[in-house]
Design a protein around this motif. Sequence first.
Motif, mmCIF file in Angstrom:
data_model
loop_
_atom_site.group_PDB
_atom_site.id
_atom_site.type_symbol
_atom_site.label_atom_id
_atom_site.label_comp_id
_atom_site.label_asym_id
_atom_site.label_seq_id
_atom_site.Cartn_x
_atom_site.Cartn_y
_atom_site.Cartn_z
ATOM 1 N N ILE A 136 0.718 -1.271 -0.008
ATOM 2 C CA ILE A 136 0.020 -0.018 -0.119
ATOM 3 C C ILE A 136 1.051 1.193 -0.017
ATOM 4 C CG2 ILE A 136 -1.994 -1.103 1.310
ATOM 5 C CD1 ILE A 136 -1.117 0.346 3.676
ATOM 6 N N SER A 137 0.260 2.388 -0.278
ATOM 7 C CA SER A 137 1.031 3.779 -0.350
ATOM 8 C C SER A 137 1.224 4.065 1.065
ATOM 9 C CB SER A 137 0.289 4.605 -1.207
ATOM 10 O OG SER A 137 -0.918 4.971 -0.580
ATOM 11 N N PRO A 138 2.076 5.089 1.390
ATOM 12 C CA PRO A 138 2.142 5.719 2.670
ATOM 13 C C PRO A 138 0.930 6.391 2.943
ATOM 14 C CG PRO A 138 4.388 6.000 1.537
ATOM 15 C CD PRO A 138 3.200 5.440 0.484
ATOM 16 N N LEU A 139 0.122 7.016 2.221
ATOM 17 C CA LEU A 139 -1.025 7.857 2.212
ATOM 18 C C LEU A 139 -2.020 6.925 2.761
ATOM 19 C CD1 LEU A 139 -1.050 10.520 -0.772
ATOM 20 C CD2 LEU A 139 -0.315 10.904 1.827
ATOM 21 N N ALA A 217 5.560 2.597 8.534
ATOM 22 C CA ALA A 217 7.144 2.182 8.225
ATOM 23 C C ALA A 217 7.495 1.482 7.210
ATOM 24 C CB ALA A 217 7.834 1.957 9.382
ATOM 25 N N SER A 218 6.865 0.129 6.880
ATOM 26 C CA SER A 218 7.116 -0.593 5.762
ATOM 27 C C SER A 218 6.981 0.022 4.468
ATOM 28 C CB SER A 218 6.404 -1.897 6.079
ATOM 29 O OG SER A 218 6.920 -2.333 7.313
ATOM 30 N N GLN A 227 14.136 7.053 6.087
ATOM 31 C CA GLN A 227 12.928 7.416 6.437
ATOM 32 C C GLN A 227 11.895 6.381 7.315
ATOM 33 O OE1 GLN A 227 11.013 8.469 2.891
ATOM 34 N NE2 GLN A 227 12.624 10.166 1.975
ATOM 35 N N ALA A 228 12.332 5.288 6.806
ATOM 36 C CA ALA A 228 11.211 4.078 7.784
ATOM 37 C C ALA A 228 11.903 4.211 9.232
ATOM 38 C CB ALA A 228 11.404 2.722 7.150
ATOM 39 N N LEU A 229 13.263 4.399 9.416
ATOM 40 C CA LEU A 229 13.718 4.323 10.768
ATOM 41 C C LEU A 229 13.271 5.906 11.457
ATOM 42 C CD1 LEU A 229 17.494 2.955 10.166
ATOM 43 C CD2 LEU A 229 15.452 2.006 11.090
ATOM 44 N N ILE A 230 13.263 6.826 10.795
ATOM 45 C CA ILE A 230 12.682 8.113 11.569
ATOM 46 C C ILE A 230 11.368 7.860 11.778
ATOM 47 C CG2 ILE A 230 11.970 10.568 10.696
ATOM 48 C CD1 ILE A 230 14.321 10.691 8.894
ATOM 49 N N ILE A 231 10.559 7.301 11.101
ATOM 50 C CA ILE A 231 9.149 6.832 11.343
ATOM 51 C C ILE A 231 9.166 5.848 12.801
ATOM 52 C CG2 ILE A 231 7.173 5.516 10.862
ATOM 53 C CD1 ILE A 231 7.806 6.726 7.976
ATOM 54 N N CYS A 232 10.094 4.989 12.830
ATOM 55 C CA CYS A 232 9.998 4.091 13.802
ATOM 56 C C CYS A 232 10.632 4.945 15.042
ATOM 57 C CB CYS A 232 11.110 3.026 13.597
ATOM 58 S SG CYS A 232 10.430 1.882 12.515
ATOM 59 N N LEU A 233 11.490 5.833 14.936
ATOM 60 C CA LEU A 233 11.942 6.658 16.184
ATOM 61 C C LEU A 233 10.641 7.287 16.695
ATOM 62 C CD1 LEU A 233 14.225 7.857 18.151
ATOM 63 C CD2 LEU A 233 14.823 9.556 16.325
ATOM 64 N N PHE A 234 9.902 8.010 15.964
ATOM 65 C CA PHE A 234 8.870 8.650 16.502
ATOM 66 C C PHE A 234 7.697 7.722 16.877
ATOM 67 C CE2 PHE A 234 10.637 12.257 14.275
ATOM 68 C CZ PHE A 234 10.154 13.330 14.913
ATOM 69 N N ALA A 235 7.735 6.589 16.325
ATOM 70 C CA ALA A 235 6.761 5.507 17.012
ATOM 71 C C ALA A 235 7.053 5.278 18.307
ATOM 72 C CB ALA A 235 6.471 4.296 16.111
ATOM 73 N N LEU A 236 8.436 5.290 18.534
ATOM 74 C CA LEU A 236 8.923 4.949 19.941
ATOM 75 C C LEU A 236 8.519 5.857 20.673
ATOM 76 C CD1 LEU A 236 12.147 3.286 19.129
ATOM 77 C CD2 LEU A 236 10.369 2.017 20.130
#
Length: 274
Positions: A136-139, A217-218, A227-236
């Motif tokens: 799927i798309s990020p949006l 993130a995926s 970019q995925a790791l940035i999203i993971c950091l904010f998820a944490l």
Amino acid sequence: MILKSGLFLKEVVLFGTTLLLGIFSANTYSRFVEKSIIEPSFSWDSIVIFLIFAVIFYMIVLRFKRVGAVFFKFLLALVVFSGSQLIFGSIVGSPWDLFWALTFVLIFLLIRNVLIHNVGMMLGIAGVSSMLGITISPLTAVALLGILSFYDILAVYWTKHMVYLAKGMMESGAIFGFIIPFDMRDIFYHSYDAKHKIGEKFMILGSGDIGLPLVLASSVAFVSIGQALIICLFALMGLFLTHLIFINQSGRRPMAALPPIATLTIIGYLVSQL
């Protein structure tokens, strides 16, 4: 303000490891899967159908508890098998991915302790969420996070059916989420008995609270690991906010954990696009 650092560290290890496994899996499979971009498309018809299905399913589970218990156990085993096969498949080729997935599911079903349960949920959530993310798309992932966060609030605080459904799952012994012990000595506690000690010896972190941020993130990992790791950091960071809200409640009661995690995850996505 109270902060239980030991408990939060356990949450971070489980959540963070699942995110990293999922991103690794998404990045591996993205080389072989042609991404089909699915933009958000939500109609009132689809929403009404979903709500009708949810109500019927809830009534069946509430009315026929034995049927619900069997269904939940089967679904949990299916998630663990599917997710673990996807994770193993990103490391080894066929048929070894199937062999190791079947082996682990057998261990999961026979050795019923908190440690094995959490490893099973880690593999299940990481595999299934990463595969959904790369299709799927990020949006679309952002839209899902927003809609399901709103639904989580309604289901926990207004209709409360999510609370009753979670109790039904725990009574059946099928806990869809991490069982986090307050004391590390309880990591080998029987997972079926742990349901009687929720709030006393253990807390639950639901699979959706981990899986949905990983979907976003995926979906981005397909393009950029950074970019995925940035999203993971904010998820944490969202997990940290959820921890603070939960620990500082005046009384221990169910809470909608997804909204703060989803909010920070979406902010992370926006930051990653700068």
